[in-house]
Design a protein around this motif. Structure first.
Motif, PDB file in Angstrom:
ATOM      1  N   ALA A 133     -37.324  78.438  -5.390  1.00 47.97           N
ATOM      2  CA  ALA A 133     -38.478  79.132  -5.981  1.00 47.97           C
ATOM      3  C   ALA A 133     -38.838  80.381  -5.171  1.00 47.97           C
ATOM      4  O   ALA A 133     -38.341  80.600  -4.058  1.00 47.97           O
TER       5      ALA A 133
ATOM      6  N   ALA B 171     -39.388  80.894  -9.438  1.00 43.82           N
ATOM      7  CA  ALA B 171     -40.619  80.304  -9.985  1.00 43.82           C
ATOM      8  C   ALA B 171     -41.789  80.582  -9.053  1.00 43.82           C
ATOM      9  O   ALA B 171     -41.658  80.511  -7.826  1.00 43.82           O
ATOM     10  N   ARG B 172     -42.948  80.882  -9.638  1.00 48.33           N
ATOM     11  CA  ARG B 172     -44.144  81.146  -8.844  1.00 48.33           C
ATOM     12  C   ARG B 172     -45.206  80.064  -9.009  1.00 48.33           C
ATOM     13  O   ARG B 172     -46.120  79.965  -8.185  1.00 48.33           O
TER      14      ARG B 172
ATOM     15  N   VAL C 188     -44.497  80.730  -4.140  1.00 46.74           N
ATOM     16  CA  VAL C 188     -44.695  79.674  -5.133  1.00 46.74           C
ATOM     17  C   VAL C 188     -45.889  78.793  -4.761  1.00 46.74           C
ATOM     18  O   VAL C 188     -46.152  78.515  -3.583  1.00 46.74           O
TER      19      VAL C 188
ATOM     20  N   GLU D 243     -42.019  82.389 -15.114  1.00 43.07           N
ATOM     21  CA  GLU D 243     -42.370  82.070 -13.723  1.00 43.07           C
ATOM     22  C   GLU D 243     -43.041  80.707 -13.564  1.00 43.07           C
ATOM     23  O   GLU D 243     -43.411  80.334 -12.457  1.00 43.07           O
TER      24      GLU D 243
END
Length: 378
Positions: free
Chosen positions: A133, A108-109, A137, A45
């Protein structure tokens, strides 16, 4: 925990010198500001963009325990340096490299960014984060204050509903962005590359955000274009070294249809831009575009003609090292009797270096700012 120290990071194979560093205070500040969200992020992540030599990626892995880190670095020498530094730190399995796009950013975080100098590059990064993302995020983007501008805030605000600016520390600052903007006014598809028709050249130039000069023609390249018809007229192949958006390569291919042209650059954005330029001008079957660190993939004494408009910056530092590296590799790859045509700011005085590293060099043109030289391979 792996044996990790910022002090052990190297720039190699990029240029190394006493006044060039592999890590600075902005890397440390980004990691400190991101400590909380890194601790909460799961495997896969965390994304790192524009890590110069591995400080952010390896710092996140070693100090915050991040795993499955996805990384995008525009410059190939930085990507290679990260790999070497990761091996030294025992962190090879902590990350993977990707091109800018969905595979890099999906779900993605946490995204850590070393801020680029180019606002267009930042806009393309932010747009990709917004599109791919996770909705929650958090972006932690930092840099040296002397290279940051208020317009960077405005660029991020186009893509994120929340923006916080950190206090300064050791001449560095961090921008923290969150709450990706999803609305009918935001395009769902990328608007990059930007393509512009230049009627005076009969050429359409395409550029991604991080490509030098964007979709314009920088004045050094424009001057070198005046000499294309004089360049080794019996050459059957040519290399555009440090091709950028591919202006020299495309013009050579168009003017000399029998010439096989290779365009090479270590910038991922430049390579993507040059490929788009070739497609836009129906030259994709005649110009091969490759990402390379100088000419490392090219055999010795293999090139008949090389054209070069060398950069004089390494990142944000004015330094001759990158030009000298390109000259040296051009000298290795050039055939005996082959020609290297270069354009450079006259005050840099590159002629002695070209003679030493490539071969006999003479001036063929000079205007108020630039000098054009031709060097003959030994």
């Amino acid at each position: 925990m792996p044996d990790f120290s910022f002090d052990r990071l190297r720039r190699f194979p990029d240029v190394e010198a006493d006044n060039l560093f592999a890590v600075d205070a902005s890397d440390r500040l980004i990691l400190d500001e991101a400590a909380g969200v890194l601790a909460e992020a799961g495997s896969g992540e965390v994304v790192v963009i524009e890590d110069r030599y591995g400080a952010l990626t390896l710092g996140a892995a070693a100090l915050a325990g991040a795993r499955g880190i996805r990384v995008h670095q525009d410059v190939l020498s930085g990507e290679l340096a990260l790999a070497l530094n990761a091996a030294d730190a025992g962190l090879v399995d902590s990350y993977r490299s990707f091109i800018l796009g969905e595979e890099l950013l999906a779900n993605a975080r946490v995204v850590l960014i070393q801020l680029p100098r180019s606002l267009a590059a930042l806009d393309e990064f932010a747009d990709a984060i917004r599109r791919f993302a996770a909705p929650d995020v958090v972006v932690i983007a930092g840099g040296r204050i002397k290279h940051m501008t208020p317009t960077m805030n405005a660029v991020l605000r186009r893509h994120f509903g929340e923006l916080q600016v950190s206090s300064a520390r050791q001449k560095s600052r961090v921008l923290r962005a969150a709450a990706s903007i999803v609305s009918a006014t935001q395009p769902t598809m990328s608007t990059w590359p930007n393509c512009v028709e230049h009627a005076d050249l009969g050429l359409t130039i395409c550029a991604h955000g991080a490509a030098f000069a964007g979709a314009t023609v920088d004045i050094g390249t424009r001057y070198l274009l005046e000499f294309l018809d004089r360049m080794k007229t019996d050459a059957r192949s040519a290399i555009d070294l440090g091709c950028g958006t591919g202006v020299l390569a495309a013009t050579l291919a168009r003017r000399r249809p029998a010439l096989r042209v290779t365009a090479t650059d270590q910038s991922a954005a430049a390579v993507a831009s040059a490929r788009a330029t070739m497609v836009a001008n129906a030259l994709a079957d005649r110009v091969t575009v490759v990402r390379d660190d100088a000419l490392q993939s090219q055999p010795d004494a293999s090139a008949e003609l090389i054209v070069l408009n060398p950069p004089f910056h390494i990142g944000s530092s004015v330094h001759a090292g990158i030009a000298l590296k390109l000259f040296d590799d051009a000298g290795r790859v050039l055939q005996p009797g082959g020609e290297l045509w270069s354009v450079w700011n006259t005050h840099l005085g590159y002629r002695p270096a070209l003679t030493r590293l490539v071969g006999p060099t003479h001036q063929v043109g000079r205007n108020a700012k630039f000098t054009v030289t031709v060097s003959t391979g030994r």
